[in-house]
Write an enzyme that holds these catalytic residues in place. Structure first.
Site, PDB file in Angstrom:
ATOM      1  N   HIS B  56      74.742  61.853  42.693  1.00  0.00           N
ATOM      2  CA  HIS B  56      73.487  61.397  43.279  1.00  0.00           C
ATOM      3  C   HIS B  56      73.732  60.493  44.485  1.00  0.00           C
ATOM      4  O   HIS B  56      73.056  60.602  45.492  1.00  0.00           O
ATOM      5  CB  HIS B  56      72.688  60.652  42.203  1.00  0.00           C
ATOM      6  CG  HIS B  56      71.298  60.321  42.611  1.00  0.00           C
ATOM      7  ND1 HIS B  56      70.274  61.233  42.567  1.00  0.00           N
ATOM      8  CD2 HIS B  56      70.751  59.172  43.078  1.00  0.00           C
ATOM      9  CE1 HIS B  56      69.156  60.663  42.993  1.00  0.00           C
ATOM     10  NE2 HIS B  56      69.417  59.409  43.312  1.00  0.00           N
ATOM     11  N   HIS B 102      63.129  63.009  42.472  1.00  0.00           N
ATOM     12  CA  HIS B 102      63.122  62.162  41.272  1.00  0.00           C
ATOM     13  C   HIS B 102      62.941  63.058  40.054  1.00  0.00           C
ATOM     14  O   HIS B 102      62.098  62.816  39.199  1.00  0.00           O
ATOM     15  CB  HIS B 102      62.030  61.089  41.367  1.00  0.00           C
ATOM     16  CG  HIS B 102      62.588  59.711  41.232  1.00  0.00           C
ATOM     17  ND1 HIS B 102      61.942  58.687  40.601  1.00  0.00           N
ATOM     18  CD2 HIS B 102      63.775  59.193  41.645  1.00  0.00           C
ATOM     19  CE1 HIS B 102      62.688  57.596  40.635  1.00  0.00           C
ATOM     20  NE2 HIS B 102      63.801  57.872  41.262  1.00  0.00           N
ATOM     21  N   ASP B 124      62.237  53.426  51.502  1.00  0.00           N
ATOM     22  CA  ASP B 124      63.172  53.957  52.499  1.00  0.00           C
ATOM     23  C   ASP B 124      62.546  53.898  53.887  1.00  0.00           C
ATOM     24  O   ASP B 124      63.227  53.632  54.872  1.00  0.00           O
ATOM     25  CB  ASP B 124      63.522  55.418  52.174  1.00  0.00           C
ATOM     26  CG  ASP B 124      64.609  55.517  51.113  1.00  0.00           C
ATOM     27  OD1 ASP B 124      65.442  54.594  51.035  1.00  0.00           O
ATOM     28  OD2 ASP B 124      64.631  56.511  50.371  1.00  0.00           O
TER      29      ASP B 124
END
Lengths: 233, 732
Positions: B56, B102, B124
């Site tokens: 990830h 997600h 972000d």
């Protein structure tokens, strides 16, 4: 007309209201912090939409204890114009400036969509430019807009003609299937006795430009400007 | 795993096997860590390496492939490698955007998984200094007749709304599809777009030693510990026990954090802001300092906590939401603190930027972790799993249909094609007063505040085409996204992408990923579209069942003059309807075949990027010249569905008495050949349209006339518009 747009922690329609009043209607706009205790020099106070304090506990329940709400209460008592939109309406109820409560939508879902409103009376400061019976197209965006009041309060609201807007069909019928949230009597907005304080669930500030889908909301904001200009200073 | 195995140690590795498993590191990765440190890591260090070397965070399986992607272009202000990408949109403004997955958290706890997915992508964007102006969500679920899938669907939709609505960023688009391959393993990708002035664009690069590191926003709790690792392994029946690896969101706090960061962005002396996402403080601190080629010293005692007794390990690996690292010059610290105080947010001074090139973690005065950043952030060995390419099967013979009208209504009512309004009306898609075209159409269109420009936004990714051919299917996704943008009149600008795939350790899955990335790279090159950000989500495998390969394209386009925008619905009775582009005898991968229950087999619709570019240029020229009154892309469901949608959008009937193609009726009505658009025009504009299409060499096919109460195509289909709408508005 000088407008103060109140910003609570979690408010998000503040900039939209500022845009509608400032950019579209060319009125001076101040943003008012929730800690402010002084509303001097303002003619209209807007309590905008959003999730003040995250809507934690109950919508508007925490915001009503902020210093600015004491000032808003005094301002309203002196006849100042107060417009509560969506979360602002919820705060006005929590502050006891308007009666009733706004429960969870009957659908149990958040709803964001254009609805039709029938103007019930043109005595409030926010409808002086409207005709009774006129149909406005304005969006809603809420999860808790289901207007409730006990039978005696509801009767009083109706008798005193303080129901300002009702959800209706495109041709002005306040039918059950035009009711997006289960509100009693299809109520979308109410005023105080004097007509200087209005609470409404729909968002007039989102309906001020044809580019964004419609400009019926201008009638409500312009009404306030005209009502104010008629009041002797 | 048995109790015996838990207690077994591998002497050669000097570490308990179970510990390596818990951070999902391979033996050779562990040896690499020992080499980099010159010693065995302690538990904290192993946990930090495990998180940052997870798939990830490290992209170890995909990064070699991703190097193929074009990331540069004249408009690019920030390519991949930061919190989000950024492109110039003129007027001194930048559009900042990224998409992120997600999936794993949403499979376990759908509401919070989806909510924090939205929260993460918002951070972000505002970490880059930009105000978030739009969210789009890409969702995939198993069929809703299974209660588990319905639970996931309802939870995810509620979570997206719950977070975005409270935060005050409009959810303006996205897509949702259903397929049995997503049973128990939903896809939840969230894209966010923000706006900032060029000067306000901020990077997460701590390049000045001596700077102060502030941790701001929420307190740190035990939620989400090792979430990055969890997201990097396949799921099984034990995954539910990983619920503590899922974070809990607080959108109210995020709203305050965003406003505070945007005010902070105006201050002098702010070096960097970095969102805390996967792998929490470990990742944020390491990446900040490594990007600036510096080091960082942290004191975990100074981190405000939600609970007592948290270890350094827990503090460093918590994925508590709504936190941000802010790096400021010492002289700016007081002013920065004032900003956060104004918003009633914590700002803990937890460390300093150093020149050491290392991350050092102190607890109670003692150094409890000390690692070279290069190894931690960039040292994971690339993996290149084995590949095994699937055979390409020819398309099977097509079943013929007796009742196209019934098929049309069934398709309109099918989960993959019916109206998405029941979903998007639970999302606030208007807040911020910029939504010109909201959800439900080809692309959303937002006004750029203070200008007359529009940003067109879309997400696309037809997983069935990719399953049939990962290379062509991914090229098709880029082509469709660009076509959707062009239908509004906007010019495609740049791409973000989210690559959702199964377990790459299976050779057939890694082959899908490899081919898909190659297709993405080729298509983006052909369209001259830079890829400025993205995310990879692998191991979407549940109990050995893998999802369909699901690359998702997020695209941003620019419309210079909003008054030239083009809607998707028919506008005026009497307007003439034309099909632009070529229809071929193609049905594999179509919604039509799915409806008939056919197996997914054959070749997906063929892709000609050269033809697609010509089509889009022709369309953009026609819209700019005011020739076209509506434009709608022909995609899922085929021509009849596209015509029906334009009729439904515009609330106007359609009469197409004599339409046929040079192929089977099935392929003509329901085939999904790419590179096609339905337009409606005023009759007097026909010569102009013809001239433009001849110029661009685009085939044009007259369909019919707008108007009436019916939707009528050929002699077989004649449905009242109300009946069409009833089918389309079938509840989920």
């Amino acid at each position: 007309m000088r407008t103060g747009v109140v910003v609570f922690p979690g408010t998000w329609s503040d900039r939209d209201c500022g845009h509608a009043l400032g950019d579209v209607l060319d009125q001076p706009v101040d943003y008012v912090d929730y800690r402010e205790q002084n509303l001097k020099g303002l003619d209209l106070v807007v309590l905008p939409g959003g999730f003040s304090y995250g809507d934690y506990l109950r919508c508007g329940a925490i915001a009503r204890f902020t210093p600015v709400m004491e000032a808003v209460t005094a301002f309203a008592a002196q006849g100042g114009l107060v417009l509560g939109i969506c979360n602002g309406f919820q705060i006005l109820q929590e502050a006891r400036l308007l009666p009733g409560a706004l429960l969870k939508n009957a659908s149990c879902e958040f709803r964001c969509e254009w609805v039709h409103l029938r103007v019930e009376q043109s005595n409030s400061a926010f409808t002086v430019d409207c005709r009774p019976g006129q149909v406005l197209r304005i969006p809603i965006s809420h999860g808790e807009g289901n207007f409730f009041a006990d039978p005696s309060a509801l009767e009083r609201l109706e008798q005193e003609s303080r129901v300002v807007f009702r959800y209706c069909t495109q041709d002005g019928q306040s039918a059950p299937d035009a009711n997006p949230n289960g509100s009693l009597h299809n109520i979308a907005g109410i005023s105080n006795v004097r007509g200087n304080v209005l609470g409404m669930m729909p968002h007039p500030e989102r309906a001020c430009e044809a580019l964004l889908g419609g400009d019926d909301g201008l009638l409500i904001l312009q009404s306030a400007i005209h009502a104010w200009s008629r009041v002797p200073a | 795993m048995t109790g015996d195995q838990l207690s077994t140690t591998t002497p050669e590795l000097g570490v308990r096997r179970a510990q390596l498993d818990s951070v999902a590191l391979a033996d050779e990765e562990y040896r690499e860590i020992v080499r980099a440190l010159g010693r065995e890591p302690n538990d904290l260090e192993l946990g930090m390496f495990g998180a940052l070397w997870s798939e990830h965070c490290s992209y170890k399986t995909s990064k070699a492939l991703l190097r193929q992607l074009p990331t540069e272009g004249p408009n690019v202000l920030q390519g991949p490698g930061e919190n989000a990408g950024a492109v110039d949109i003129g007027d001194g403004l930048a559009a900042v955007f990224k998409i992120e997955s997600h999936n794993h958290p949403s499979a376990i706890e759908p509401y919070q998984g989806a909510a924090t997915g939205v929260g993460g992508i918002l951070r972000d964007v505002f970490a880059m200094g930009a105000r978030p102006i739009a969210i789009l969500d890409v969702l995939r679920f198993g069929p809703l007749d299974r209660d588990r899938n319905r639970h996931l669907f309802q939870g995810v939709v509620a979570g997206i709304g719950g977070y975005g609505n409270c935060f005050g960023c409009p959810t303006v688009g996205g897509e949702v599809y259903f397929d049995p391959a997503y049973t128990d393993n939903p896809i939840v990708n969230a894209m966010c777009v923000g706006l900032v002035s060029h000067e306000g664009l901020r990077r997460a690069r701590a390049d000045r030693a001596g700077d102060v590191v502030l941790l701001v926003g929420a307190d740190t709790g035990r939620d989400g510990i090792q979430g990055a690792t969890f997201a990097s392994v396949e799921m099984d029946e034990r995954s539910a026990s990983r619920r503590p690896a899922v974070q809990v969101g607080n959108p109210f706090l995020e709203k305050l954090l965003c406003e505070a960061c945007l005010v902070l962005n105006e201050l002098e002396g702010v070096t960097a802001t970095q969102d805390l996402g996967a792998a929490g403080l470990t990742s944020a601190a390491s990446e900040l300092a490594y990007r600036g080629r510096r080091g960082i010293d942290l004191e975990v005692d100074r981190v405000s906590r939600r609970e007592h007794g948290m270890s350094a390990y827990e503090v460093m690996l918590s994925e508590s939401q709504e936190r941000m690292l802010v790096v400021v010059r010492p002289a700016a610290e007081a002013a920065a603190r004032d900003v956060f105080e104004h918003f009633e947010l914590h700002a803990d001074r937890i460390g300093t930027i150093t020149g050491s090139g290392r991350i050092r973690v102190r607890e109670g005065g003692a150094v409890v972790g000390d690692m070279p950043l290069k190894a931690l952030v960039d040292g994971v060995p690339s993996r290149s799993p084995a590949v095994e390419f699937a055979d390409k099967h020819p398309s099977p013979p097509m079943p013929s249909i007796a009742e196209p009208e019934a098929i049309l209504l069934d398709l309109l009512a099918s989960p993959n094609l019916k109206s998405r309004r029941p979903i998007y009306r639970t999302y606030d898609h208007q807040v911020q007063d910029n939504t010109v075209i909201g959800p439900g159409f080809d692309a959303a269109l937002l006004r750029v505040p203070g200008t007359n420009k529009g940003l067109a936004l879309t997400t696309d990714g037809n997983p069935w085409y990719v399953a049939l051919d990962p290379y062509d299917g991914t090229r098709a996704a880029v082509a469709e996204a660009a076509r959707n943008i062009a239908c509004t009149g906007a010019r495609p600008l740049a791409v973000t992408n989210c690559l959702n795939f199964g377990n790459p350790d299976r050779p057939s899955i890694f082959a899908q990923l490899q081919e898909s990335v190659r297709g993405l790279a080729d298509a983006c090159r052909a369209f001259e579209l830079p890829v400025v950000s993205g995310n990879v989500s692998l191991y979407n495998e549940t109990s050995e069942r893998n999802i369909l390969p699901t690359p998702v394209i997020g695209m941003v386009g620019l419309l210079d003059d909003l008054s030239k925008r083009c809607p998707a619905g028919f506008q005026e009775d009497g307007d003439l309807v034309f099909l632009l582009g070529e229809t071929r005898d193609e049905l594999a991968g179509s919604q039509y075949l799915q409806l008939l229950g056919a197996r997914l087999k054959g070749r997906p619709p063929s892709v000609s990027l050269e033809m697609e570019r010509r089509l889009q240029s022709a369309l953009l020229d026609s819209i700019a010249a005011g020739v076209v009154r509506s434009a709608h892309d022909v995609s899922d469901g085929g021509l009849l569905i596209a015509l029906a949608e334009s009729a439904l959008f515009g609330r106007r009937g359609l009469k197409c008495p004599n339409v046929t193609g040079a192929m089977s009726r099935e392929a003509f009505f329901f085939g999904e050949s790419l590179g096609r658009v339905i337009v409606s025009i005023a009759p007097r504009q026909v010569p102009d349209l013809q001239r433009l299409m001849v110029h661009h060499q685009i085939p044009i096919h007259a369909m019919g006339v707008v108007g009436g109460e019916n939707f009528q195509v050929g002699s077989d289909v004649r449905v009242p518009l109300d009946t069409l709408r009833q089918a389309w508005e079938t509840a989920f």
